[in-house]
Structure formats: structure tokens, C-alpha cells
Scaffold this motif. Sequence first.
Motif, PDB file in Angstrom:
ATOM      1  N   MET A 165      51.553  92.299  40.599  1.00  0.00           N
ATOM      2  CA  MET A 165      50.446  92.449  41.538  1.00  0.00           C
ATOM      3  C   MET A 165      49.663  91.139  41.671  1.00  0.00           C
ATOM      4  O   MET A 165      49.291  90.754  42.760  1.00  0.00           O
ATOM      5  N   GLU A 166      49.404  90.492  40.538  1.00  0.00           N
ATOM      6  CA  GLU A 166      48.659  89.234  40.588  1.00  0.00           C
ATOM      7  C   GLU A 166      49.437  88.156  41.338  1.00  0.00           C
ATOM      8  O   GLU A 166      48.853  87.331  42.032  1.00  0.00           O
ATOM      9  N   ASP A 167      50.768  88.179  41.180  1.00  0.00           N
ATOM     10  CA  ASP A 167      51.588  87.207  41.903  1.00  0.00           C
ATOM     11  C   ASP A 167      51.470  87.396  43.399  1.00  0.00           C
ATOM     12  O   ASP A 167      51.424  86.436  44.161  1.00  0.00           O
ATOM     13  N   LEU A 168      51.399  88.643  43.824  1.00  0.00           N
ATOM     14  CA  LEU A 168      51.270  88.948  45.243  1.00  0.00           C
ATOM     15  C   LEU A 168      49.924  88.449  45.786  1.00  0.00           C
ATOM     16  O   LEU A 168      49.861  87.856  46.858  1.00  0.00           O
ATOM     17  N   VAL A 169      48.860  88.658  45.018  1.00  0.00           N
ATOM     18  CA  VAL A 169      47.536  88.193  45.428  1.00  0.00           C
ATOM     19  C   VAL A 169      47.516  86.675  45.528  1.00  0.00           C
ATOM     20  O   VAL A 169      47.008  86.111  46.506  1.00  0.00           O
ATOM     21  N   LYS A 170      48.084  85.997  44.552  1.00  0.00           N
ATOM     22  CA  LYS A 170      48.135  84.534  44.582  1.00  0.00           C
ATOM     23  C   LYS A 170      48.954  84.029  45.767  1.00  0.00           C
ATOM     24  O   LYS A 170      48.594  83.051  46.417  1.00  0.00           O
ATOM     25  N   PHE A 171      50.062  84.709  46.041  1.00  0.00           N
ATOM     26  CA  PHE A 171      50.912  84.323  47.164  1.00  0.00           C
ATOM     27  C   PHE A 171      50.149  84.426  48.481  1.00  0.00           C
ATOM     28  O   PHE A 171      50.181  83.516  49.308  1.00  0.00           O
ATOM     29  N   VAL A 172      49.444  85.536  48.670  1.00  0.00           N
ATOM     30  CA  VAL A 172      48.687  85.740  49.911  1.00  0.00           C
ATOM     31  C   VAL A 172      47.580  84.702  50.033  1.00  0.00           C
ATOM     32  O   VAL A 172      47.345  84.143  51.105  1.00  0.00           O
ATOM     33  N   GLN A 173      46.880  84.414  48.930  1.00  0.00           N
ATOM     34  CA  GLN A 173      45.810  83.421  48.965  1.00  0.00           C
ATOM     35  C   GLN A 173      46.362  82.041  49.304  1.00  0.00           C
ATOM     36  O   GLN A 173      45.773  81.308  50.092  1.00  0.00           O
ATOM     37  N   ASN A 174      47.484  81.682  48.731  1.00  0.00           N
ATOM     38  CA  ASN A 174      48.058  80.358  48.982  1.00  0.00           C
ATOM     39  C   ASN A 174      48.595  80.217  50.401  1.00  0.00           C
ATOM     40  O   ASN A 174      48.502  79.151  51.001  1.00  0.00           O
ATOM     41  N   GLU A 175      49.149  81.288  50.948  1.00  0.00           N
ATOM     42  CA  GLU A 175      49.788  81.213  52.252  1.00  0.00           C
ATOM     43  C   GLU A 175      48.818  81.361  53.417  1.00  0.00           C
ATOM     44  O   GLU A 175      48.929  80.663  54.416  1.00  0.00           O
ATOM     45  N   PHE A 176      47.881  82.289  53.300  1.00  0.00           N
ATOM     46  CA  PHE A 176      47.110  82.684  54.471  1.00  0.00           C
ATOM     47  C   PHE A 176      45.657  82.223  54.481  1.00  0.00           C
ATOM     48  O   PHE A 176      45.022  82.264  55.519  1.00  0.00           O
ATOM     49  N   VAL A 177      45.123  81.818  53.359  1.00  0.00           N
ATOM     50  CA  VAL A 177      43.739  81.358  53.330  1.00  0.00           C
ATOM     51  C   VAL A 177      43.719  79.858  53.578  1.00  0.00           C
ATOM     52  O   VAL A 177      44.370  79.092  52.867  1.00  0.00           O
ATOM     53  N   ALA A 178      42.978  79.450  54.608  1.00  0.00           N
ATOM     54  CA  ALA A 178      42.907  78.034  54.963  1.00  0.00           C
ATOM     55  C   ALA A 178      42.039  77.282  53.962  1.00  0.00           C
ATOM     56  O   ALA A 178      40.903  77.666  53.713  1.00  0.00           O
ATOM     57  N   LYS A 179      42.589  76.225  53.377  1.00  0.00           N
ATOM     58  CA  LYS A 179      41.849  75.411  52.413  1.00  0.00           C
ATOM     59  C   LYS A 179      41.080  74.334  53.153  1.00  0.00           C
ATOM     60  O   LYS A 179      41.601  73.692  54.056  1.00  0.00           O
ATOM     61  N   LYS A 180      39.835  74.141  52.748  1.00  0.00           N
ATOM     62  CA  LYS A 180      39.030  73.058  53.306  1.00  0.00           C
ATOM     63  C   LYS A 180      38.896  71.976  52.235  1.00  0.00           C
ATOM     64  O   LYS A 180      38.843  72.271  51.046  1.00  0.00           O
TER      65      LYS A 180
END
Length: 116
Positions: A1-16
Motif C-alpha cells: 500500500m505504501e508503495d502505491l502511495v509513493k508511486f502516485v505521489q512521484n508520478e502525479f504530484v507536480a514538484k516545485k
Amino acid sequence: MEDLVKFVQNEFVAKKEFPEFNAGDTITVYYEIKEGNKTRTQFFKGVVIQRRGNGSSETFTIRKMSGTVGVERIFPINLPALQKIEVNKRGKVRRARIFYFRELTGKKARIKEKRN
């Protein structure tokens, strides 16, 4: 589950890209405010009390004095309304979270500036 959350954060959240800052630093945060159909930029200048979390859920707390009243504001690092962050002064503190700073007044509330 944590891997899935990390994957979504890395892929879809735009880093500033913001400058590096820590507790004790004095920074100015510029952010956008929407009032009806108008938008304007407002800034909040104060001392960083803490940085908390990591990744896309990271937040930082800033404290400033407005007259004799202390005002604190918590900003998520990935807030879409954040435009830029300026580091005004680097502070020399010995803790990662300087909550003791809330009780200090007058000359005791000064933070030494870090030399480069």
C-alpha cells in the motif's frame, strides 16, 4: 500500500523548485489569493519554526509578530497557490523544531545569523 502511495505521489504530484531552508531561517512566502473572480499575490514574512513530513505531504510553519500578537501559518510545500519562497536570513539554531521561540520576547527572541 505504501508503495502505491509513493508511486502516485512521484508520478502525479507536480514538484516545485524552492530554495533550501530550515528551522530558524527568515523567509518570505509569496502566495496567490483568490477573491471572487480576482486574484492577487500576498506575502508572509517570518521565521520558520518547523518543517514536517516528507515528499508531497511536507509542510512548514512560519511565525511572525503582528504588533504584539504572534501569528503562525502552516504552508504545504506543494500548495498550488505558492508562487515563490525567498530566504532572507539563515538562522543558527540547535533544534529542528523551535517551539520554545513562541514564549520568547524582546532581545531573547533574536536568532543569530549563520555565517556562510
